[in-house]
Design an enzyme around this catalytic site. Structure first.
Site, PDB file in Angstrom:
ATOM      1  N   PHE A   1      21.599 -55.238  38.302  1.00 43.71           N
ATOM      2  CA  PHE A   1      21.410 -56.391  39.177  1.00 43.71           C
ATOM      3  C   PHE A   1      20.909 -57.630  38.443  1.00 43.71           C
ATOM      4  O   PHE A   1      21.095 -58.743  38.927  1.00 43.71           O
ATOM      5  CB  PHE A   1      20.515 -56.037  40.367  1.00 43.71           C
ATOM      6  CG  PHE A   1      21.248 -55.221  41.383  1.00 43.71           C
ATOM      7  CD1 PHE A   1      22.207 -55.802  42.188  1.00 43.71           C
ATOM      8  CD2 PHE A   1      21.020 -53.866  41.493  1.00 43.71           C
ATOM      9  CE1 PHE A   1      22.917 -55.048  43.110  1.00 43.71           C
ATOM     10  CE2 PHE A   1      21.720 -53.102  42.413  1.00 43.71           C
ATOM     11  CZ  PHE A   1      22.672 -53.698  43.228  1.00 43.71           C
ATOM     12  N   GLU A   2      20.315 -57.468  37.285  1.00 46.72           N
ATOM     13  CA  GLU A   2      19.891 -58.633  36.501  1.00 46.72           C
ATOM     14  C   GLU A   2      21.017 -59.206  35.648  1.00 46.72           C
ATOM     15  O   GLU A   2      21.159 -60.410  35.548  1.00 46.72           O
ATOM     16  CB  GLU A   2      18.691 -58.280  35.619  1.00 46.72           C
ATOM     17  CG  GLU A   2      17.395 -58.189  36.374  1.00 46.72           C
ATOM     18  CD  GLU A   2      16.923 -59.515  36.966  1.00 46.72           C
ATOM     19  OE1 GLU A   2      17.221 -60.587  36.422  1.00 46.72           O
ATOM     20  OE2 GLU A   2      16.244 -59.465  37.998  1.00 46.72           O
TER      21      GLU A   2
END
Length: 145
Positions: free
Chosen positions: A53-54
Site C-alpha cells: 500500500f505504500e
C-alpha cells in the site's frame, strides 16, 4: 503526423528498464531475512501489506506530497522530515539510502520507526488497509521463506 503521434504514445507507455518493482514473495523473503517477522509484535503479513500500500513493492519509489510538504522514499515511503536527510534524521541516514532494492537500510529505518510510540500506526496506509484486515494471510500465500 500519425506516425509521430503513435511514437509519442509508445514513449509514454514504455517502462524504464531500471525499474525495480519486486514480487510479493521476494519482498516477504527480504523482510523476513531482515528480521521483521514479528518485530515489535507485528507479523510479516503486516509488513508485506504495508509495502504494497505504500509503494506497490517498488523500493525505488519516491513520492512528493506537496500538500503536506514531505517526500516519501522507498518501499515503505519513509518521510524525509522525520527519518532521513535534512529533517530530524532519526534513522541517521540519507533518504537515497532507502532507494536500494536490497532493503537493508529500509528495514533498519523501519525498525526505528516502529519502535516509536505509534508503532506501525506511523504509516496511515497501514492503519487504513492492514491493521484490522481479516485477510492478512493472503500476503504470504505461496511464498517460501
Amino acid at each position: 503526423m500519425k506516425v509521430s503521434m503513435v511514437l509519442s504514445l509508445i514513449g509514454y507507455l514504455v517502462v524504464p528498464s531500471d525499474t525495480a518493482v519486486l514480487g510479493r514473495c521476494v519482498v516477504a523473503k527480504k523482510l523476513h531475512d531482515g528480521g521483521l517477522s514479528d518485530f515489535e509484535g507485528y507479523s510479516l503479513e503486516n509488513w508485506v501489506c504495508l509495502a504494497y500500500f505504500e509503494s506497490k513493492f517498488n523500493p525505488m519509489a519516491v513520492y512528493e506530497n506537496s500538500r503536506s510538504d514531505f517526500i516519501g522514499y522507498g518501499l515503505f515511503q519513509i518521510r524525509n522530515h522525520d527519518w532521513c536527510d535534512h529533517g530530524r534524521n532519526r534513522c541517521h541516514m540519507s533518504c537515497s539510502a532507502l532507494l536500494n532494492p536490497d532493503l537493508n537500510k529500509t528495514i533498519e529505518c523501519a525498525k526505528t520507526i516502529v519502535k516509536g510510540k505509534r508503532g506501525m500506526g506511523a504509516w496511515p496506509s497501514w492503519t487504513l488497509n492492514c491493521q484490522h484486515s481479516d485477510t492478512l494471510a493472503r500476503w504470504l500465500d505461496g511464498c517460501k521463506l
